[in-house]
Design a protein around this motif. Structure first.
Motif, mmCIF file in Angstrom:
data_model
loop_
_atom_site.group_PDB
_atom_site.id
_atom_site.type_symbol
_atom_site.label_atom_id
_atom_site.label_comp_id
_atom_site.label_asym_id
_atom_site.label_seq_id
_atom_site.Cartn_x
_atom_site.Cartn_y
_atom_site.Cartn_z
ATOM 1 N N HIS A 294 -0.271 13.159 34.091
ATOM 2 C CA HIS A 294 -0.282 14.225 33.097
ATOM 3 C C HIS A 294 -1.817 14.526 32.861
ATOM 4 N N ARG A 295 -2.595 13.569 32.418
ATOM 5 C CA ARG A 295 -4.036 13.738 32.246
ATOM 6 C C ARG A 295 -4.664 14.279 33.329
ATOM 7 N N ARG A 296 -4.330 14.009 34.580
ATOM 8 C CA ARG A 296 -5.088 14.766 35.917
ATOM 9 C C ARG A 296 -4.721 15.996 35.824
ATOM 10 N N LEU A 297 -3.486 16.606 35.468
ATOM 11 C CA LEU A 297 -3.092 17.953 35.359
ATOM 12 C C LEU A 297 -3.954 18.550 34.272
ATOM 13 N N GLU B 110 -8.398 17.371 21.070
ATOM 14 C CA GLU B 110 -7.319 16.638 20.360
ATOM 15 C C GLU B 110 -6.684 15.867 21.195
ATOM 16 N N PHE B 111 -6.623 15.803 22.386
ATOM 17 C CA PHE B 111 -5.873 14.900 23.240
ATOM 18 C C PHE B 111 -6.651 13.808 23.274
ATOM 19 N N LEU B 112 -8.252 13.844 23.523
ATOM 20 C CA LEU B 112 -9.072 13.106 23.687
ATOM 21 C C LEU B 112 -9.038 12.138 22.274
ATOM 22 N N LYS B 113 -8.958 12.833 21.196
ATOM 23 C CA LYS B 113 -8.875 12.041 19.855
ATOM 24 C C LYS B 113 -7.815 11.288 19.716
ATOM 25 N N MET B 114 -6.665 11.473 20.403
ATOM 26 C CA MET B 114 -5.568 10.656 20.126
ATOM 27 C C MET B 114 -5.452 9.615 21.303
ATOM 28 N N ALA B 115 -5.754 9.833 22.591
ATOM 29 C CA ALA B 115 -5.469 9.011 23.561
ATOM 30 C C ALA B 115 -5.941 7.590 23.379
ATOM 31 N N GLU B 116 -7.343 7.429 23.549
ATOM 32 C CA GLU B 116 -7.848 6.088 23.459
ATOM 33 C C GLU B 116 -7.762 5.447 22.362
#
Lengths: 146, 146
Positions: A9-12, A42-48
């Motif tokens: 999903h992250r590659r997409l 927002e995605f980056l602040k959640m993922a790691e």
């Protein structure tokens, strides 16, 4: 497995970031919503931070600053990709089923907190597809996670 | 567990359907995309047939016709909710990991075909959120799956 599902999903999502003209990435939206660069942050602040929290029980909010160029945003994206790959194997298997309070606020099993992050990315990325269509740009194929 | 995760997402999608004024459900979109009623029909044409296919190995395409009212669409939604609850316990556990060719076309493990259906619903439902915002309507809360 779940990491590969997430990274697919992250590659997409990375391809969606790339699809935006640089100015539109930071200033275009529909219906008063956030531009796609803000959604991506927002995605980056959640993922790691979520992977780290599930792995360790330490919930540390991200201090990432919103970049101002597509190149910087993609660089942050790639750093997070590598960080997820590094953190994932350190998650003790029992933590996926263990209930914790993510960031001191959101109670759930580790697996559910991770699924929430993935679902949130799919949800807002779908909104980015509308932005691209409204700009007359063909979005990347949803089914392609390569 | 995964059925409950899916049904939680489906409850949210049902609230998105309900949030649209009836005419906008069938004729409004952004960027030349499909109206939300057509996206919801896509979800319906995937959900029950995929659950049935994973359970039995029989891949039968849906013959559902696009309804013309919100009430009819919600009735189809509720029928599929009940059907999923009925079919799910009949899925042999080994089928989730077994590779099959869904509808004779899409090869993958049962679990991956089901996740694809869920992800596709989240993706297009996120597009419905943009339609609602563009209409000046507050969408239902993404985190609420009750």
């Amino acid at each position: 497995m779940l990491l590969e599902h997430w990274q697919g999903h992250r590659r997409l999502t990375r391809r969606v970031i790339e699809s935006f003209p640089e100015d539109k990435l930071f200033n275009f939206s529909v219906g008063g919503m956030r531009p796609f660069a803000e959604l991506a942050m927002e995605f980056l602040k959640m993922a790691e931070p979520i992977a780290h929290g599930v792995a360790t029980g330490e919930w540390v909010s991200s201090n990432l600053q919103q970049p101002t160029t597509k190149t910087e945003l993609l660089a942050l994206w790639d750093q997070a990709t590598a960080a997820l790959n590094t953190i994932w194997p350190t998650i003790p298997p029992a933590r996926f089923q263990q209930v914790d309070k993510a960031f001191g606020q959101w109670e759930g099993k580790g697996i559910d907190t991770i699924l929430y992050a993935i679902d949130n990315e799919i949800h807002h990325r779908g909104q980015g597809y509308v932005y691209l269509r409204a700009l007359g740009i063909e979005p990347p194929a949803f089914y392609d996670r390569s």
